[in-house]
Each structure stands twice: as structure tokens, then as C-alpha cells.
Design an enzyme around this catalytic site. Structure first.
Site, PDB file in Angstrom:
ATOM      1  N   SER A 142       0.876  -1.187   0.000  1.00 46.00           N
ATOM      2  CA  SER A 142       0.000   0.000   0.000  1.00 46.00           C
ATOM      3  C   SER A 142       0.905   1.226   0.000  1.00 46.00           C
ATOM      4  O   SER A 142       2.091   1.141   0.354  1.00 46.00           O
ATOM      5  CB  SER A 142      -0.825  -0.017   1.292  1.00 46.00           C
ATOM      6  N   TYR A 155      -2.026  -1.426  10.418  1.00 43.12           N
ATOM      7  CA  TYR A 155      -1.989  -1.513   8.947  1.00 43.12           C
ATOM      8  C   TYR A 155      -0.665  -0.956   8.417  1.00 43.12           C
ATOM      9  O   TYR A 155      -0.004  -1.579   7.580  1.00 43.12           O
ATOM     10  CB  TYR A 155      -3.179  -0.720   8.387  1.00 43.12           C
TER      11      TYR A 155
END
Ligand code: NAD
Length: 260
Positions: A142, A155
Site C-alpha cells: 500500500s 496496517y
């Protein structure tokens, strides 16, 4: 060039993984689809979308946070297709909370699903790929693997860790015809992001459209969502011969997010 090869795409019953599965199937790759808690209707729809490209499709319900379930999925792939040439580690979850309120169980789940899962697949896939002298491991990280945002402790930690793990796998396989790379998408409008948009719209009392524009304006200078199809195109490139010496890299596809 990829015709007849076989891939596992984790989390391919939704969003980005589904787009990647389509892109690989279009190139003639048999796909082991995977997801968590999917209905029989979804599974059959996902499989038929793939077989429409003239390749084989199977579904495995492995919870990617559980190593023994990954082992069973790898075994099932070999049994169904005879080889495992490509692994796309895509399954992932998000949880948003400030660090002092971040539940321990959510931390563990995000790290296991978004990071440890790739260790579990790679330790099984690497020997199989090495024995054939060819393999591709692609990890969907990401923009949050390269930069941080508040309230996303687990995350961001998992995705930064995933880029580190990508480099280690790349180095350990560099002489074996195997490459391992990460892809770092910016905002893609999938159920994972829709949930964040909905929560934010409810909190701010705004419309979902306004909230989508706000998300883009904060992070993504191109002011457009990246699509699963575009990420699928990058995966196909990384599987191609032209990319055989690209390994250990982290590819941004983020409309300029991490350029700022
Ligand atoms: P999504 O929620 O649409 O799909 C996630 C998929 O993962 C689903 O198929 C789900 O069943 C599966 N999954 C979740 N937990 C699982 C588990 N324990 N075992 C097996 N499967 C599991 O999400 P998405 O947006 O398509 O995200 C896919 C990947 O892309 C994730 O790793 C995410 O972090 C990453 N990503 C997404 C965005 C974005 O903006 N959507 C941006 C950057 C990175």
C-alpha cells in the site's frame, strides 16, 4: 507467455484481488481463488468470471492468517493444477483507531492477515518455484507501506513490514528465476475503502460523494481512484519476461500520493 501457469491470488473474491485474478486469467493462468466467509453465490460467480477466460478456476476458503490453512491451499493448488508458479498475496483487512484505543485483538488480526500470511505462503511457494527455476511472488502492500497516516498503527506497520519481507524473499531467490515485488496502491474504491468512507461520512455528517472527494483531495493528487484493473495490469507486467530482473522493488500506483 503465462499460458498454462497456475496462480494463487489470496483475497480474490472482492476488490483488487478479483481484478488481479481476471488480469492473470486473461493471460491464460489457472487461478486458485481465495477469500474469507464468502457465500456460495459469490464463489460460483467469481469462478465463472475466471473460467470465462478459458482457464481453470478453483476456490479455497483458507483463512490466510492461519499457516496450516495456507499449507492446505498450496496442496490443493498442486492437486488441481499440477504447479504453483505465481502467488499474489493480496488478502488484507483494515482497522482504524488511535493507538491508545487500538484493541489488541485487532492489532494481532491485521498483522497476521496483512503480513504473516505472506511469510506463510512464501515458505511453501519458494521451494516449489525453485524446483522449476521460475516463479513470481507479488505482495499487495500500500502507499501505507511507504508513508504513514494517523490511526492506522497495525496496517501501516504490517505494510511497511511487507515491503521488508519482499526484499528478503527477493534476495534469497535472486539466482533462482524467481522474483518478488510489492505493489503499493493509493486509494482504490473497494469494500475495504467504502467502509472507511461510510464511517467518515457518518461522523462528519457529509454525503458519501463529498467524503470520496475529501479522501482524494487529502492524499491522491490525481483526484481519481486507482482501479483493480490497473493493478491487474501491473501484476501481469511483473509476471512477464521483461520484468525478470525486477525484484525486491516496491511499485507505487497511487496518483502521486507518495510523491508529495
Ligand atoms: P476488499 O475488502 O475488497 O477485499 C479483501 C479480500 O481479502 C476479500 O476477498 C476478503 O474475503 C479477503 N480476506 C480478508 N481477510 C482474509 C483472511 N483472513 N483470509 C483470506 N481472505 C481474507 O479489499 P481490497 O481493497 O480489495 O484490498 C485488497 C488488498 O489491497 C489489501 O491487502 C489491502 O490492504 C490492499 N490495498 C487496498 C487499497 C484500497 O484503497 N482499497 C489501497 C492499498 C492497498
Amino acid at each position: 507467455m503465462l499460458k498454462g501457469k497456475s496462480a494463487i491470488v489470496t483475497g480474490s473474491t472482492s476488490g483488487i484481488g478479483r481484478g488481479i485474478a481476471h488480469a492473470l486469467a486473461k493471460e491464460g493462468v489457472n487461478i486458485m481463488t481465495n477469500g474469507f466467509g464468502d457465500t456460495p453465490e459469490t464463489i460460483s460467480q467469481v469462478k465463472s468470471e475466471i473460467t470465462a477466460f478459458g482457464v481453470k478456476a478453483e476456490y479455497n476458503p483458507a483463512d490466510v492468517s492461519k499457516p496450516e490453512q495456507i499449507d492446505a491451499m498450496v496442496d490443493a493448488t498442486i492437486k488441481s493444477f499440477g504447479s504453483l508458479d505465481i502467488v499474489v498475496n493480496n488478502a488484507g483487512i483494515q482497522f482504524v483507531a488511535p493507538i491508545e484505543e487500538f484493541p489488541l485483538a485487532k492489532w494481532d488480526a491485521v498483522i497476521a492477515t496483512n503480513l504473516s500470511s505472506t511469510f506463510y505462503t512464501a515458505r511453501r511457494a519458494v521451494p516449489l518455484m525453485r524446483s522449476k527455476g521460475w516463479g513470481r511472488i507479488i505482495n499487495i502492500a500500500s502507499a501505507h507501506g511507504l508513508v504513514a497516516s494517523p490511526d492506522k498503527a497495525a496496517y501501516v506497520a504490517a505494510k511497511h513490514g511487507l515491503i521488508g519481507l519482499t526484499k528478503v524473499i527477493a534476495l534469497e531467490t535472486a539466482k533462482d528465476g524467481i522474483t518478488c515485488n510489492a505493489i503499493c496502491p493509493g486509494w482504490v474504491l473497494t469494500p475495504l475503502v467504502q467502509k472507511q468512507l461510510d464511517a467518515s461520512a457518518a461522523k462528519d455528517g457529509t454525503s458519501k460523494d463529498d467524503e470520496a472527494k475529501k479522501f482524494l483531495a487529502e492524499k491522491q493528487p490525481a483526484m481519481q481512484f486507482v482501479t483493480p484493473e490497473e493493478i491487474g495490469g501491473l501484476v501481469v507486467f511483473l509476471c512477464s519476461d521483461s520484468a525478470k530482473l525486477i525484484t525486491g522493488s516496491a511499485y507505487s500506483i497511487d496518483g502521486g500520493w507518495t510523491a508529495e
